[in-house]
Design a protein around this motif. Structure first.
Motif, PDB file in Angstrom:
ATOM      1  N   ILE A  32     -18.787  50.820 -32.260  1.00 31.77           N
ATOM      2  CA  ILE A  32     -19.897  50.556 -31.341  1.00 31.77           C
ATOM      3  C   ILE A  32     -20.075  51.843 -30.542  1.00 31.77           C
ATOM      4  O   ILE A  32     -19.349  52.111 -29.582  1.00 31.77           O
ATOM      5  N   GLU A  33     -21.048  52.659 -30.954  1.00 33.68           N
ATOM      6  CA  GLU A  33     -21.114  54.023 -30.414  1.00 33.68           C
ATOM      7  C   GLU A  33     -22.537  54.545 -30.244  1.00 33.68           C
ATOM      8  O   GLU A  33     -22.734  55.747 -30.075  1.00 33.68           O
ATOM      9  N   THR A  34     -23.533  53.666 -30.269  1.00 33.29           N
ATOM     10  CA  THR A  34     -24.918  54.089 -30.085  1.00 33.29           C
ATOM     11  C   THR A  34     -25.595  53.192 -29.053  1.00 33.29           C
ATOM     12  O   THR A  34     -25.185  52.039 -28.860  1.00 33.29           O
ATOM     13  N   PRO A  35     -26.636  53.694 -28.390  1.00 32.29           N
ATOM     14  CA  PRO A  35     -27.381  52.832 -27.473  1.00 32.29           C
ATOM     15  C   PRO A  35     -27.916  51.579 -28.165  1.00 32.29           C
ATOM     16  O   PRO A  35     -27.904  50.487 -27.580  1.00 32.29           O
ATOM     17  N   ALA A  36     -28.364  51.718 -29.416  1.00 32.18           N
ATOM     18  CA  ALA A  36     -28.877  50.560 -30.145  1.00 32.18           C
ATOM     19  C   ALA A  36     -27.792  49.515 -30.350  1.00 32.18           C
ATOM     20  O   ALA A  36     -28.065  48.307 -30.302  1.00 32.18           O
ATOM     21  N   ALA A  37     -26.557  49.962 -30.582  1.00 27.06           N
ATOM     22  CA  ALA A  37     -25.463  49.011 -30.762  1.00 27.06           C
ATOM     23  C   ALA A  37     -25.234  48.186 -29.504  1.00 27.06           C
ATOM     24  O   ALA A  37     -25.001  46.967 -29.579  1.00 27.06           O
ATOM     25  N   ILE A  38     -25.285  48.824 -28.353  1.00 28.45           N
ATOM     26  CA  ILE A  38     -25.118  48.087 -27.101  1.00 28.45           C
ATOM     27  C   ILE A  38     -26.241  47.073 -26.922  1.00 28.45           C
ATOM     28  O   ILE A  38     -26.008  45.914 -26.547  1.00 28.45           O
ATOM     29  N   LEU A  39     -27.471  47.476 -27.201  1.00 31.35           N
ATOM     30  CA  LEU A  39     -28.609  46.574 -27.046  1.00 31.35           C
ATOM     31  C   LEU A  39     -28.566  45.427 -28.056  1.00 31.35           C
ATOM     32  O   LEU A  39     -29.084  44.339 -27.775  1.00 31.35           O
ATOM     33  N   ASN A  40     -27.937  45.648 -29.203  1.00 28.49           N
ATOM     34  CA  ASN A  40     -27.880  44.629 -30.261  1.00 28.49           C
ATOM     35  C   ASN A  40     -26.516  43.956 -30.355  1.00 28.49           C
ATOM     36  O   ASN A  40     -26.217  43.305 -31.355  1.00 28.49           O
ATOM     37  N   ILE A  41     -25.685  44.093 -29.336  1.00 26.56           N
ATOM     38  CA  ILE A  41     -24.280  43.708 -29.461  1.00 26.56           C
ATOM     39  C   ILE A  41     -24.092  42.239 -29.807  1.00 26.56           C
ATOM     40  O   ILE A  41     -23.209  41.873 -30.600  1.00 26.56           O
ATOM     41  N   GLN A  42     -24.897  41.354 -29.260  1.00 25.62           N
ATOM     42  CA  GLN A  42     -24.727  39.930 -29.543  1.00 25.62           C
ATOM     43  C   GLN A  42     -24.967  39.634 -31.019  1.00 25.62           C
ATOM     44  O   GLN A  42     -24.207  38.907 -31.665  1.00 25.62           O
ATOM     45  N   ALA A  43     -26.029  40.227 -31.574  1.00 27.54           N
ATOM     46  CA  ALA A  43     -26.345  40.001 -32.986  1.00 27.54           C
ATOM     47  C   ALA A  43     -25.289  40.634 -33.891  1.00 27.54           C
ATOM     48  O   ALA A  43     -24.931  40.073 -34.942  1.00 27.54           O
ATOM     49  N   ILE A  44     -24.787  41.802 -33.503  1.00 28.59           N
ATOM     50  CA  ILE A  44     -23.754  42.456 -34.306  1.00 28.59           C
ATOM     51  C   ILE A  44     -22.488  41.606 -34.329  1.00 28.59           C
ATOM     52  O   ILE A  44     -21.893  41.369 -35.382  1.00 28.59           O
ATOM     53  N   ALA A  45     -22.078  41.116 -33.152  1.00 26.60           N
ATOM     54  CA  ALA A  45     -20.876  40.278 -33.084  1.00 26.60           C
ATOM     55  C   ALA A  45     -21.056  38.989 -33.872  1.00 26.60           C
ATOM     56  O   ALA A  45     -20.129  38.514 -34.538  1.00 26.60           O
ATOM     57  N   ALA A  46     -22.252  38.423 -33.824  1.00 23.92           N
ATOM     58  CA  ALA A  46     -22.519  37.166 -34.528  1.00 23.92           C
ATOM     59  C   ALA A  46     -22.452  37.325 -36.035  1.00 23.92           C
ATOM     60  O   ALA A  46     -22.333  36.332 -36.766  1.00 23.92           O
ATOM     61  N   ALA A  47     -22.510  38.568 -36.533  1.00 24.90           N
ATOM     62  CA  ALA A  47     -22.372  38.794 -37.975  1.00 24.90           C
ATOM     63  C   ALA A  47     -21.023  38.308 -38.483  1.00 24.90           C
ATOM     64  O   ALA A  47     -20.854  38.058 -39.683  1.00 24.90           O
ATOM     65  N   ARG A  48     -20.076  38.132 -37.583  1.00 26.42           N
ATOM     66  CA  ARG A  48     -18.759  37.628 -37.989  1.00 26.42           C
ATOM     67  C   ARG A  48     -18.856  36.230 -38.594  1.00 26.42           C
ATOM     68  O   ARG A  48     -17.993  35.820 -39.365  1.00 26.42           O
ATOM     69  N   ARG A  49     -19.897  35.494 -38.217  1.00 27.31           N
ATOM     70  CA  ARG A  49     -20.037  34.128 -38.729  1.00 27.31           C
ATOM     71  C   ARG A  49     -20.249  34.110 -40.236  1.00 27.31           C
ATOM     72  O   ARG A  49     -20.033  33.084 -40.879  1.00 27.31           O
ATOM     73  N   ASN A  50     -20.704  35.218 -40.792  1.00 28.09           N
ATOM     74  CA  ASN A  50     -20.795  35.357 -42.245  1.00 28.09           C
ATOM     75  C   ASN A  50     -19.452  35.887 -42.737  1.00 28.09           C
ATOM     76  O   ASN A  50     -19.124  37.056 -42.520  1.00 28.09           O
ATOM     77  N   PRO A  51     -18.645  35.068 -43.393  1.00 27.54           N
ATOM     78  CA  PRO A  51     -17.319  35.525 -43.830  1.00 27.54           C
ATOM     79  C   PRO A  51     -17.373  36.778 -44.694  1.00 27.54           C
ATOM     80  O   PRO A  51     -16.405  37.548 -44.740  1.00 27.54           O
ATOM     81  N   GLY A  52     -18.495  36.988 -45.360  1.00 28.14           N
ATOM     82  CA  GLY A  52     -18.610  38.144 -46.234  1.00 28.14           C
ATOM     83  C   GLY A  52     -18.569  39.469 -45.504  1.00 28.14           C
ATOM     84  O   GLY A  52     -18.222  40.500 -46.100  1.00 28.14           O
ATOM     85  N   THR A  53     -18.909  39.482 -44.214  1.00 26.51           N
ATOM     86  CA  THR A  53     -18.860  40.734 -43.464  1.00 26.51           C
ATOM     87  C   THR A  53     -17.433  41.161 -43.146  1.00 26.51           C
ATOM     88  O   THR A  53     -17.186  42.330 -42.877  1.00 26.51           O
ATOM     89  N   ARG A  54     -16.514  40.190 -43.108  1.00 19.98           N
ATOM     90  CA  ARG A  54     -15.093  40.449 -42.838  1.00 19.98           C
ATOM     91  C   ARG A  54     -14.873  41.112 -41.480  1.00 19.98           C
ATOM     92  O   ARG A  54     -13.840  41.773 -41.255  1.00 19.98           O
ATOM     93  N   LEU A  55     -15.818  40.982 -40.579  1.00 18.58           N
ATOM     94  CA  LEU A  55     -15.746  41.655 -39.282  1.00 18.58           C
ATOM     95  C   LEU A  55     -14.642  41.050 -38.427  1.00 18.58           C
ATOM     96  O   LEU A  55     -14.598  39.836 -38.209  1.00 18.58           O
ATOM     97  N   THR A  56     -13.752  41.910 -37.901  1.00 16.85           N
ATOM     98  CA  THR A  56     -12.660  41.426 -37.054  1.00 16.85           C
ATOM     99  C   THR A  56     -12.500  42.211 -35.758  1.00 16.85           C
ATOM    100  O   THR A  56     -11.827  41.742 -34.842  1.00 16.85           O
ATOM    101  N   CYS A  57     -13.096  43.399 -35.667  1.00 17.71           N
ATOM    102  CA  CYS A  57     -12.786  44.252 -34.518  1.00 17.71           C
ATOM    103  C   CYS A  57     -13.943  45.185 -34.192  1.00 17.71           C
ATOM    104  O   CYS A  57     -14.607  45.711 -35.093  1.00 17.71           O
ATOM    105  N   PHE A  58     -14.171  45.370 -32.885  1.00 21.43           N
ATOM    106  CA  PHE A  58     -15.074  46.400 -32.374  1.00 21.43           C
ATOM    107  C   PHE A  58     -14.231  47.567 -31.865  1.00 21.43           C
ATOM    108  O   PHE A  58     -13.206  47.366 -31.199  1.00 21.43           O
ATOM    109  N   VAL A  59     -14.696  48.788 -32.141  1.00 21.95           N
ATOM    110  CA  VAL A  59     -14.067  49.994 -31.594  1.00 21.95           C
ATOM    111  C   VAL A  59     -15.130  50.758 -30.828  1.00 21.95           C
ATOM    112  O   VAL A  59     -16.147  51.153 -31.399  1.00 21.95           O
ATOM    113  N   LEU A  60     -14.909  50.969 -29.540  1.00 24.93           N
ATOM    114  CA  LEU A  60     -15.882  51.689 -28.721  1.00 24.93           C
ATOM    115  C   LEU A  60     -15.821  53.190 -29.018  1.00 24.93           C
ATOM    116  O   LEU A  60     -14.737  53.788 -29.043  1.00 24.93           O
ATOM    117  N   GLY A  61     -16.988  53.769 -29.254  1.00 25.31           N
ATOM    118  CA  GLY A  61     -17.089  55.211 -29.427  1.00 25.31           C
ATOM    119  C   GLY A  61     -17.725  55.810 -28.190  1.00 25.31           C
ATOM    120  O   GLY A  61     -18.933  56.091 -28.172  1.00 25.31           O
TER     121      GLY A  61
END
Length: 294
Positions: A126-155
């Motif tokens: 998470i290292e761009t202004p767009a990422a901060i503005l879209n953070i809720q939608a990015i985090a919600a991608a975890r609900r799709n098991p295919g993304t395998r998302l487990t962790c945010f790393v701040l840049g």
């Protein structure tokens, strides 16, 4: 269920530095990010990829979590990095410049197409202004098991670059972004790691920033130098006093006379039932750290 995977200290290691990759096997970091992106010059990308993947396959890193940071898919090295990382089989792949959920959905498609082993997870920078503005939608991608998302790393360095924000002691200009990212992560049950502290010779400053990150609620901190590892391990561990209070709270609520009570007084402080999971987390983390011996 409490996630007991310790990520107090997560150390970046440049993939082009073979000596650093070897040294990492003996460092007390909880996790290692073997870097193919920012820490590697363009003319060293291919060598770094070979060295990192060989190191992961060889092993010898003990219980340290191994993450490969690849170059972004749109770069000349992105596709080769992703393929090689999947073949090497790290614990996770760290994707840079995740500014929208579409990035994660595209990666999910590539993981499926390349038959990536189920055990490989995805971490997102998470290292761009767009990422901060879209953070809720990015985090919600975890609900799709295919993304395998487990962790945010701040840049935080990239955030400063793109916003013209100065990184100052206390990080007041960045505080809204740090907390926005943290709220997004917690809403979806993700781990979240703080950005790096650049002046590795300033141990006091690093210690203060680690302590600040823990107070803010981060799970750990990304690091750029071995000298920072012990500071992070200490800062992100519950203190003996905190664990003692936690055990007292758990024991008090387990007494028969408190079975129906929503709040109780302990040594002049009021504790509600919502404090029980917090107390159990402190105890569990303390026991996990003790078991690790670091």
């Amino acid at each position: 269920m409490i996630d007991l995977r310790l990520r107090r200290s997560v150390l970046y290691m440049p993939g082009s530095n073979l000596r650093a990759l070897e040294k990492a096997r003996s460092l007390p970091a909880d996790a290692l990010i073997l870097d193919l992106e920012d820490a590697v010059a363009p003319d060293a990308k291919d060598v770094a990829r070979e060295q990192v993947c060989a190191a992961v396959r060889q092993g010898g890193y003990g219980d340290r979590e191994l993450i490969i940071r690849v170059n972004a898919p749109q770069t000349p090295w992105g596709e080769a990095d992703l393929r090689a990382a999947i073949e090497a089989g790290p614990d996770a792949i760290l994707m840079p410049k995740v500014s929208s959920p579409a990035v994660l959905e595209n990666i999910a498609d590539r993981l499926e197409a390349l038959d990536a082993p189920a055990g490989i997870k995805i971490w997102a920078m998470i290292e761009t202004p767009a990422a901060i503005l879209n953070i809720q939608a990015i985090a919600a991608a975890r609900r799709n098991p295919g993304t395998r998302l487990t962790c945010f790393v701040l840049g935080t360095n990239d955030l400063a670059k793109d916003t013209w924000t100065q990184i100052v002691p206390g990080r007041a200009p960045m505080m809204p972004w740090l907390m926005t990212a943290l709220a997004g992560a917690r809403a979806e049950g993700l781990t979240i790691l703080d950005g790096v502290y650049n002046n590795f010779s300033d141990l006091d400053g690093c210690r203060e920033e680690c302590e600040q990150a823990r107070i803010l609620g981060f799970d750990g901190k990304t690091l750029i130098h071995p000298s920072q590892v012990a500071l992070a391990n200490t800062a992100f561990a519950p203190t003996e006093a905190e664990v003692a209070v936690a055990r007292t709270v758990i024991e008090a609520f387990e007494r028969p006379e408190n079975a129906r009570r929503g709040a109780i007084q302990i040594n002049g402080r009021m504790f509600e039932r919502q404090h029980i999971p917090m107390a159990r987390r402190s105890v569990a983390w303390s026991e996990a750290i003790a078991a690790k011996g670091q």
